[in-house]
Write a protein that holds these residues in place. Sequence first.
Motif, PDB file in Angstrom:
ATOM      1  N   LYS A 124       0.817  -1.213   0.000  1.00  0.00           N
ATOM      2  CA  LYS A 124       0.000   0.000   0.000  1.00  0.00           C
ATOM      3  C   LYS A 124       0.852   1.265   0.000  1.00  0.00           C
ATOM      4  CE  LYS A 124      -3.906  -2.188   2.402  1.00  0.00           C
ATOM      5  NZ  LYS A 124      -4.750  -2.159   3.615  1.00  0.00           N
ATOM      6  N   VAL A 125       2.156   1.098   0.201  1.00  0.00           N
ATOM      7  CA  VAL A 125       3.053   2.253   0.209  1.00  0.00           C
ATOM      8  C   VAL A 125       2.980   2.962  -1.143  1.00  0.00           C
ATOM      9  CG1 VAL A 125       5.469   2.988   0.250  1.00  0.00           C
ATOM     10  CG2 VAL A 125       4.639   1.325   1.921  1.00  0.00           C
ATOM     11  N   LYS A 126       2.671   4.258  -1.109  1.00  0.00           N
ATOM     12  CA  LYS A 126       2.582   5.024  -2.345  1.00  0.00           C
ATOM     13  C   LYS A 126       3.954   5.576  -2.697  1.00  0.00           C
ATOM     14  CE  LYS A 126      -2.264   6.348  -1.726  1.00  0.00           C
ATOM     15  NZ  LYS A 126      -3.225   7.472  -1.613  1.00  0.00           N
ATOM     16  N   CYS A 127       4.418   5.233  -3.861  1.00  0.00           N
ATOM     17  CA  CYS A 127       5.744   5.676  -4.289  1.00  0.00           C
ATOM     18  C   CYS A 127       5.831   5.614  -5.817  1.00  0.00           C
ATOM     19  CB  CYS A 127       6.839   4.809  -3.671  1.00  0.00           C
ATOM     20  SG  CYS A 127       6.661   3.052  -4.037  1.00  0.00           S
ATOM     21  N   ARG A 128       6.734   6.376  -6.327  1.00  0.00           N
ATOM     22  CA  ARG A 128       6.967   6.376  -7.773  1.00  0.00           C
ATOM     23  C   ARG A 128       7.982   5.279  -8.097  1.00  0.00           C
ATOM     24  NH1 ARG A 128      10.720   8.888 -11.089  1.00  0.00           N
ATOM     25  NH2 ARG A 128       9.990   9.287 -13.225  1.00  0.00           N
ATOM     26  N   LEU A 129       7.539   4.269  -8.840  1.00  0.00           N
ATOM     27  CA  LEU A 129       8.416   3.147  -9.155  1.00  0.00           C
ATOM     28  C   LEU A 129       9.486   3.574 -10.156  1.00  0.00           C
ATOM     29  CD1 LEU A 129       5.854   0.198  -9.496  1.00  0.00           C
ATOM     30  CD2 LEU A 129       7.121   0.958  -7.473  1.00  0.00           C
ATOM     31  N   GLU A 130      10.732   3.281  -9.801  1.00  0.00           N
ATOM     32  CA  GLU A 130      11.867   3.604 -10.664  1.00  0.00           C
ATOM     33  C   GLU A 130      12.371   2.317 -11.315  1.00  0.00           C
ATOM     34  OE1 GLU A 130      14.369   7.035  -8.823  1.00  0.00           O
ATOM     35  OE2 GLU A 130      13.636   5.822  -7.139  1.00  0.00           O
ATOM     36  N   ILE A 131      11.738   1.948 -12.384  1.00  0.00           N
ATOM     37  CA  ILE A 131      12.053   0.687 -13.055  1.00  0.00           C
ATOM     38  C   ILE A 131      13.344   0.789 -13.867  1.00  0.00           C
ATOM     39  CG2 ILE A 131      11.243  -1.019 -14.723  1.00  0.00           C
ATOM     40  CD1 ILE A 131       9.592  -0.982 -12.188  1.00  0.00           C
ATOM     41  N   LYS A 132      13.510   1.895 -14.541  1.00  0.00           N
ATOM     42  CA  LYS A 132      14.589   2.047 -15.518  1.00  0.00           C
ATOM     43  C   LYS A 132      15.972   1.840 -14.919  1.00  0.00           C
ATOM     44  CE  LYS A 132      16.229   5.163 -19.155  1.00  0.00           C
ATOM     45  NZ  LYS A 132      16.048   6.495 -19.805  1.00  0.00           N
ATOM     46  N   LYS A 133      16.203   2.352 -13.712  1.00  0.00           N
ATOM     47  CA  LYS A 133      17.537   2.284 -13.128  1.00  0.00           C
ATOM     48  C   LYS A 133      17.993   0.857 -12.807  1.00  0.00           C
ATOM     49  CE  LYS A 133      16.391   2.784  -8.198  1.00  0.00           C
ATOM     50  NZ  LYS A 133      16.624   3.611  -6.978  1.00  0.00           N
TER      51      LYS A 133
END
Length: 479
Positions: A199-208
């Motif tokens: 449920k933690v709201k965060c911007r997923l950083e997939i690219k790195k």
Amino acid sequence: MAKEKSVTKNFIFNAIKTIMVVIFPMISFPYVSRVIGVEGVGAVQYANGIISYFGLFASLGIAGYAVREGVKCKNDKESFSKLTKEMLSINLLATLMVYAVLAVVLFMDVFSGYNTLLFISSFSIILSTLAVEWVYQAMEEYVYISLRTIGFQIVAIIMLFVFVRDENDIVWYAVITLIASYGYGLFNILNIRKYVDFKVKCRLEIKKHIKPILIIFGTTLSVSIYVNLDTVMLGWIHGDYEVGLYTAAVKLCIIVKNIITSISVVLMPRLALYLANGEKDKYNTLLKSGVNLNLMISIPAAVGLVMLSPNVLLIFSGKDFLSASFAAKVLAINIVIAALDNIIYNQVLIPHGREKLACVGTIIGALLNFVLNMTFIPTYKINGAAVATLASELVVFVFFMCYMRDIIELKKIFDKVWSYLIAVVPVAIVVIICKWIIINPIWELVAAIPISVIVYFGVLYLLKNDLVRAGVGKIIKSK
């Protein structure tokens, strides 16, 4: 969030788990090889070998990378949850793409006789994805991992004797193998909320994450090529019978390799943590202990299997598999080389962020393995496949050794090798005497193994081996 676990406790529980993983094939394979025969075993193994490549593309290089990154943030639940969501997103996307390709492959004429087995084996891909096993490794939850694995092994053994009754029960054998190896996937994903808050709201950083994951994936794929390619090529060139024979030889060595791998699995998170915290001395001390444990097990195991492979094959698989004896001897030698490669990859190169070097080394090994398999298998069949595997592993080892010298002092880390080489000489003498005195191959094995173990560790104690003396000291103090 995460308390520091005892390395000794982790190793003990992981060893228990590994023993159960060892016991399963020791019970199942002798039974199955006699019930469904060489070709039945070969068919299931051939299907599993093909699906293993699809599974690799679905898993990418996530496990090794995620453990390394996970130990850095495991005490921050929000950061750890973010990392888990990123890894799981990448994994699920790759899994969907793999299943799309697999759906086409299943209808190809070349696999027409294996459609059912391939379909069953394919469930290993999604179960492996859902397992998110790296989360539990990063958290060093080896008690949970061990108890869970033991439970599934027991269930699988019971199912084996209930449902596999004759040569027509190949499908049941495939299902039970799947349950034993990957059934824990659903349990893992249900239990993961203890460590991960979705449920933690965060911007997923997939690219790195993509680049380091793909580099590790290149290594994993290369390793898999020279581990599994021999089985696939044997099935392609010579059929199920040769694969069945080769499977018997491979399983003997996998039993020992699983025990050795369990050491690296336990140590890798802690080694990565020491490096992340700049604790170089602790890292070197633990690495040295890991190297010694690996060599202490692999060297005598290799010598014993080389000398007793016909006896073990007779008991383990039956007389129909005795022609796999030479291949078993070659693969037994490979145990030592594979153990060292495993140490360098998991305990040195990956924790130090040298994925690119590891990738290059394994690609060289994979290419060599393909060439050697194409050269040797058509003429020498399973013996050619075994030699190709040993040669490839040896080349990878030499490459790794050349590119780790600036990280660790080899003389300090490998300073106890001489003691294992000396101690294994009387072991070989014991085996020779047992074979000379005792005619029955089963009793030869029964006599040789316990006597050899006592002699081996007795000699190591006299040679003042640190690990053996420390172990004896703990036993004496506990009384």
